[in-house]
Design a protein around this motif. Structure first.
Motif, PDB file in Angstrom:
ATOM      1  N   GLY A  15       0.826  -1.209   0.000  1.00 37.87           N
ATOM      2  CA  GLY A  15       0.000   0.000   0.000  1.00 37.87           C
ATOM      3  C   GLY A  15       0.853   1.249   0.000  1.00 37.87           C
ATOM      4  O   GLY A  15       0.524   2.251  -0.638  1.00 37.87           O
ATOM      5  N   SER A  16       1.984   1.193   0.717  1.00 34.49           N
ATOM      6  CA  SER A  16       2.907   2.326   0.709  1.00 34.49           C
ATOM      7  C   SER A  16       3.560   2.458  -0.664  1.00 34.49           C
ATOM      8  O   SER A  16       3.649   3.539  -1.233  1.00 34.49           O
ATOM      9  N   ALA A  17       4.025   1.334  -1.195  1.00 36.68           N
ATOM     10  CA  ALA A  17       4.765   1.380  -2.458  1.00 36.68           C
ATOM     11  C   ALA A  17       3.850   1.768  -3.623  1.00 36.68           C
ATOM     12  O   ALA A  17       4.175   2.633  -4.432  1.00 36.68           O
ATOM     13  N   ILE A  18       2.690   1.128  -3.689  1.00 41.42           N
ATOM     14  CA  ILE A  18       1.792   1.386  -4.819  1.00 41.42           C
ATOM     15  C   ILE A  18       1.029   2.675  -4.568  1.00 41.42           C
ATOM     16  O   ILE A  18       0.340   2.812  -3.564  1.00 41.42           O
ATOM     17  N   GLY A  19       1.186   3.604  -5.475  1.00 38.41           N
ATOM     18  CA  GLY A  19       0.489   4.870  -5.274  1.00 38.41           C
ATOM     19  C   GLY A  19       0.599   5.726  -6.513  1.00 38.41           C
ATOM     20  O   GLY A  19       0.699   5.215  -7.637  1.00 38.41           O
ATOM     21  N   LEU A  20       0.614   7.023  -6.307  1.00 38.84           N
ATOM     22  CA  LEU A  20       0.716   7.944  -7.438  1.00 38.84           C
ATOM     23  C   LEU A  20       2.023   7.714  -8.201  1.00 38.84           C
ATOM     24  O   LEU A  20       2.117   8.005  -9.387  1.00 38.84           O
ATOM     25  N   GLY A  21       3.021   7.189  -7.505  1.00 43.17           N
ATOM     26  CA  GLY A  21       4.294   6.887  -8.160  1.00 43.17           C
ATOM     27  C   GLY A  21       4.108   5.965  -9.347  1.00 43.17           C
ATOM     28  O   GLY A  21       4.711   6.151 -10.401  1.00 43.17           O
ATOM     29  N   ASN A  22       3.245   4.971  -9.197  1.00 49.26           N
ATOM     30  CA  ASN A  22       3.048   3.996 -10.271  1.00 49.26           C
ATOM     31  C   ASN A  22       2.162   4.522 -11.382  1.00 49.26           C
ATOM     32  O   ASN A  22       2.395   4.266 -12.554  1.00 49.26           O
ATOM     33  N   ILE A  23       1.111   5.233 -10.997  1.00 51.26           N
ATOM     34  CA  ILE A  23       0.069   5.535 -11.979  1.00 51.26           C
ATOM     35  C   ILE A  23       0.176   6.964 -12.506  1.00 51.26           C
ATOM     36  O   ILE A  23      -0.161   7.243 -13.637  1.00 51.26           O
TER      37      ILE A  23
ATOM     38  N   PHE B  22       4.175  17.707  -2.262  1.00 53.96           N
ATOM     39  CA  PHE B  22       3.646  17.739  -3.648  1.00 53.96           C
ATOM     40  C   PHE B  22       2.711  16.564  -3.914  1.00 53.96           C
ATOM     41  O   PHE B  22       1.788  16.640  -4.711  1.00 53.96           O
ATOM     42  N   TYR B  23       2.957  15.474  -3.195  1.00 54.79           N
ATOM     43  CA  TYR B  23       2.116  14.279  -3.353  1.00 54.79           C
ATOM     44  C   TYR B  23       0.654  14.596  -3.011  1.00 54.79           C
ATOM     45  O   TYR B  23      -0.271  14.175  -3.701  1.00 54.79           O
ATOM     46  N   SER B  24       0.490  15.395  -1.938  1.00 50.52           N
ATOM     47  CA  SER B  24      -0.873  15.720  -1.518  1.00 50.52           C
ATOM     48  C   SER B  24      -1.566  16.615  -2.542  1.00 50.52           C
ATOM     49  O   SER B  24      -2.789  16.590  -2.666  1.00 50.52           O
TER      50      SER B  24
ATOM     51  N   PHE C  44      13.588   4.306  -6.333  1.00 52.83           N
ATOM     52  CA  PHE C  44      13.472   4.558  -4.897  1.00 52.83           C
ATOM     53  C   PHE C  44      12.099   5.089  -4.538  1.00 52.83           C
ATOM     54  O   PHE C  44      11.479   4.649  -3.570  1.00 52.83           O
ATOM     55  N   PHE C  45      11.645   6.041  -5.339  1.00 55.38           N
ATOM     56  CA  PHE C  45      10.357   6.670  -5.042  1.00 55.38           C
ATOM     57  C   PHE C  45       9.228   5.644  -5.056  1.00 55.38           C
ATOM     58  O   PHE C  45       8.436   5.553  -4.123  1.00 55.38           O
ATOM     59  N   THR C  46       9.187   4.854  -6.108  1.00 53.05           N
ATOM     60  CA  THR C  46       8.040   3.962  -6.270  1.00 53.05           C
ATOM     61  C   THR C  46       8.025   2.857  -5.215  1.00 53.05           C
ATOM     62  O   THR C  46       6.976   2.377  -4.818  1.00 53.05           O
ATOM     63  N   LEU C  47       9.220   2.448  -4.746  1.00 48.00           N
ATOM     64  CA  LEU C  47       9.240   1.397  -3.720  1.00 48.00           C
ATOM     65  C   LEU C  47       9.260   1.977  -2.305  1.00 48.00           C
ATOM     66  O   LEU C  47       9.411   1.249  -1.331  1.00 48.00           O
ATOM     67  N   SER C  48       9.116   3.277  -2.190  1.00 46.93           N
ATOM     68  CA  SER C  48       9.137   3.952  -0.874  1.00 46.93           C
ATOM     69  C   SER C  48      10.439   3.696  -0.119  1.00 46.93           C
ATOM     70  O   SER C  48      10.425   3.397   1.074  1.00 46.93           O
ATOM     71  N   LEU C  49      11.557   3.789  -0.821  1.00 46.57           N
ATOM     72  CA  LEU C  49      12.835   3.450  -0.185  1.00 46.57           C
ATOM     73  C   LEU C  49      13.700   4.668   0.068  1.00 46.57           C
ATOM     74  O   LEU C  49      13.504   5.722  -0.524  1.00 46.57           O
ATOM     75  N   GLY C  50      14.685   4.478   0.934  1.00 49.65           N
ATOM     76  CA  GLY C  50      15.721   5.491   1.128  1.00 49.65           C
ATOM     77  C   GLY C  50      15.353   6.565   2.121  1.00 49.65           C
ATOM     78  O   GLY C  50      16.099   7.523   2.303  1.00 49.65           O
ATOM     79  N   MET C  51      14.204   6.435   2.772  1.00 51.68           N
ATOM     80  CA  MET C  51      13.830   7.492   3.716  1.00 51.68           C
ATOM     81  C   MET C  51      13.199   6.982   5.003  1.00 51.68           C
ATOM     82  O   MET C  51      12.639   7.751   5.765  1.00 51.68           O
ATOM     83  N   GLY C  52      13.300   5.685   5.217  1.00 49.50           N
ATOM     84  CA  GLY C  52      12.854   5.188   6.515  1.00 49.50           C
ATOM     85  C   GLY C  52      11.430   4.676   6.569  1.00 49.50           C
ATOM     86  O   GLY C  52      11.000   4.147   7.587  1.00 49.50           O
ATOM     87  N   THR C  53      10.673   4.802   5.464  1.00 50.14           N
ATOM     88  CA  THR C  53       9.315   4.255   5.479  1.00 50.14           C
ATOM     89  C   THR C  53       9.366   2.755   5.726  1.00 50.14           C
ATOM     90  O   THR C  53       8.644   2.221   6.568  1.00 50.14           O
ATOM     91  N   MET C  54      10.226   2.083   4.966  1.00 52.98           N
ATOM     92  CA  MET C  54      10.259   0.631   5.086  1.00 52.98           C
ATOM     93  C   MET C  54      11.018   0.201   6.353  1.00 52.98           C
ATOM     94  O   MET C  54      10.854  -0.917   6.808  1.00 52.98           O
TER      95      MET C  54
ATOM     96  N   SER D 294       1.872   6.143   4.999  1.00 58.43           N
ATOM     97  CA  SER D 294       3.212   5.637   5.316  1.00 58.43           C
ATOM     98  C   SER D 294       4.219   6.777   5.396  1.00 58.43           C
ATOM     99  O   SER D 294       5.218   6.679   6.104  1.00 58.43           O
ATOM    100  N   LEU D 295       3.959   7.852   4.671  1.00 56.76           N
ATOM    101  CA  LEU D 295       4.868   9.008   4.742  1.00 56.76           C
ATOM    102  C   LEU D 295       4.706   9.734   6.072  1.00 56.76           C
ATOM    103  O   LEU D 295       5.674  10.077   6.738  1.00 56.76           O
ATOM    104  N   VAL D 296       3.449   9.949   6.477  1.00 60.40           N
ATOM    105  CA  VAL D 296       3.193  10.631   7.748  1.00 60.40           C
ATOM    106  C   VAL D 296       3.731   9.796   8.916  1.00 60.40           C
ATOM    107  O   VAL D 296       4.210  10.315   9.919  1.00 60.40           O
TER     108      VAL D 296
HETATM  109  N1  PHE Z   1       5.936   4.810  -3.213  1.00 59.51           N
HETATM  110  C1  PHE Z   1       4.915   5.794  -3.174  1.00 59.51           C
HETATM  111  C2  PHE Z   1       4.264   5.854  -4.567  1.00 59.51           C
HETATM  112  O1  PHE Z   1       4.758   5.251  -5.469  1.00 59.51           O
HETATM  113  C3  PHE Z   1       5.430   7.127  -2.766  1.00 59.51           C
HETATM  114  C4  PHE Z   1       6.257   7.100  -1.523  1.00 59.51           C
HETATM  115  C5  PHE Z   1       7.588   7.457  -1.580  1.00 59.51           C
HETATM  116  C6  PHE Z   1       5.725   6.674  -0.317  1.00 59.51           C
HETATM  117  C7  PHE Z   1       8.411   7.395  -0.466  1.00 59.51           C
HETATM  118  C8  PHE Z   1       6.518   6.597   0.817  1.00 59.51           C
HETATM  119  C9  PHE Z   1       7.849   6.968   0.739  1.00 59.51           C
HETATM  120  O2  PHE Z   1       3.280   6.491  -4.754  1.00 59.51           O
END
Ligand code: PHE
Length: 479
Positions: free
Chosen positions: A50-58, A133-135, A254-264, A352-354
């Motif tokens: 749910g964290s990984a799949i989001g606006l990043g993919n679509i 910007f995501y919001s 990195f963005f699409t998998l929610s990596l590099g910033m501590g989410t995972m 997951s970001l919050v």
């Molecule tokens: N992976 C999310 C997306 O693809 C965005 C995201 C990035 C979420 C980094 C959490 C941390 O939409």
């Protein structure tokens, strides 16, 4: 003799009582130290997915693929996912589960007093800049739910649909309203707690999103002129590869998998000791990549069929798909459902970001979860409003970019890969192979891939990240 036996029995009794006492103490301690953890195996996978799949993919994947060359970009992106994304996600899960803490607390616990904790701080900066910007994009999506419900796409030419999008994003009030509403909803879900909140929503809705995208795919590839779009997405033209394209592909992995910033790391800390980390990583990565490709298959045939420019930028999804809906049976329902589900996908990522700053505040400072969530939401919303206004009324530029683009560019392409680089060095070189192996095997599996993982995380991933950076900075040039 009898006396002797009595003494023995007494001793045994005392010992038994002692054990019982100890056991009671342990239970008590476990209870006080126990944090929320995901109820079931599906829970953590669904939440991480749910964290990984989001606006990043679509939203993000199609528009950068359109801008940076189509198929060749897709292949570079897939390589980044395989050799960097997969191992870094495993690394984050290992750190999180081993420490059982938030992104900052994890490094503090594993290596007290050492500077690794900087990854956690970068993660908090990342969470704020990404969600700002995501919001905004999630807000656009909410507006499109409304547009779909009120049947606004019917009878419009592709040009008119483009104008509709521009009018929305440049409006000073409308997108800000949606964006703030989105932030409030995100905060409410975070406040409802880990298990009940995140798990419940992800489990049902992500599979539904998958089904809708597959239906859209079928419509898109049966459009007249769709072949051109499929060719664009799947037939590489290596002349289009530039150092910049590789750099953007890495950032997006990195963005699409929610990596590099501590989410995972934060989510890893909620993973049960019984779960198999390697399998979870594979499942999440596969699901995420699969959805991105399916989104590409829905969008590019339509881009070409309707004469839209593939390098149109962040509006691509919003100006392409609304052309398809009126042309399919049940298009009204699919249009409404699609934007609702995209909104939900954005919501599970936003949660997951919050969660990164909130977990930090509630575990490492004396601000509780509730206050932490409110504080985080206010800060992100304030920066977010600037992002939204920078699409129209506020025309200042930084490094030649609008504030919105700047936040996107800095977080995805710099913060996350640098965070990922440090994480791979931490797991590869700071922790011992033995510690890593122990965590991977914690659930009782053999973890026979551990040696390969250690090699990749020590050498391949960090070297690849470094080369991409040096190359895009023009310090090292290939070919
Ligand atoms: N992976 C999310 C997306 O693809 C965005 C995201 C990035 C979420 C980094 C959490 C941390 O939409």
């Amino acid at each position: 003799m009898i006396q002797y036996q009595c003494k023995k029995r007494n001793e045994a009794l005392i010992y038994k009582n002692h054990l019982r006492q100890k056991y009671k103490e342990r239970i008590k301690m476990d209870k006080s130290q126990r944090r929320d953890s995901f109820g079931s195996k599906l829970g953590i996978i669904a939440a991480a997915a749910g964290s990984a799949i989001g606006l990043g993919n679509i939203w993000r994947f199609p528009y950068i693929t359109g801008t940076y060359g189509g198929a060749s970009f897709l292949i570079i992106y897939l390589v980044c996912i395989a050799i960097i994304g997969l191992p870094v996600m495993l690394a984050e899960f290992i750190i999180g589960r081993k420490a059982g803490r938030n992104a900052i607390g994890a490094f503090r616990k594993l290596t007290p007093g050492e500077p690794w904790v900087v990854v956690g701080w970068m993660g908090i900066a990342g969470a704020i800049s990404i969600l700002s910007f995501y919001s905004v994009v999630a807000g656009w999506c909410m507006d499109y739910i409304y547009k779909a419900i009120t049947n606004s796409f019917v009878g419009q030419t592709p040009d008119q649909i483009g104008t509709m999008f521009n009018e929305l994003i440049t409006n000073p009030i409308r997108p800000v309203f949606w964006q703030l509403l989105f932030m409030i909803l995100t905060a409410l879900i975070v406040l409802s707690g880990i298990k009940e909140g995140i798990e419940k929503y992800s489990k049902i809705l992500m599979p539904l999103l998958l089904i809708i995208i597959i239906i859209l795919d079928i419509r898109a590839i049966t459009l007249e002129g769709s072949v051109e779009g499929l060719r664009f997405l799947f037939q590489p033209d290596w002349m289009k590869v530039t150092p910049k394209a590789v750099f953007i592909a890495l950032g997006h992995a990195f963005f699409t998998l929610s990596l590099g910033m501590g989410t995972m790391i934060t989510y890893g800390s909620y993973i049960n000791k019984k779960d198999n980390l390697g399998v979870s990583v594979l499942q999440v990565t596969f699901a995420d990549t699969f959805i991105a490709i399916l989104a590409g298959i829905a969008i590019f045939p339509a881009v070409f069929a309707f004469g839209i420019n593939p390098s149109d930028g962040p509006g691509l999804v919003f100006v392409t798909l609304p052309n398809i809906f009126p042309q399919m049976p049940g298009g009204y329902i699919f249009g409404v459902l699609f934007f609702i589900l995209l909104f939900v996908a954005a919501l599970t990522s936003a949660i997951s970001l919050v969660e990164v700053p909130v977990a930090y505040l509630s575990e490492e400072t004396n601000i509780d979860r509730k206050k932490g969530t409110i504080l985080t939401t206010i800060v992100i919303s304030a920066v977010g409003v600037l992002c939204s206004l920078s699409q129209g009324p506020w025309d200042a530029t930084f490094l030649g970019k609008s504030f919105f683009d700047l936040m996107d560019y800095l977080s995805a392409n710099w913060l996350l890969p640098i965070g990922g680089f440090i994480i791979s060095i931490f797991i590869g070189w700071r922790l011992s192979g033995k510690e890593v192996r122990k965590e991977i095997q914690e659930e009782g599996t053999k973890g026979s891939y551990t040696s390969v993982f250690l090699f990749v995380i020590r050498f391949l991933a960090p070297v690849a990240i470094a080369l991409v950076f040096l190359n895009s900075l023009g310090i090292l040039q290939f070919g």
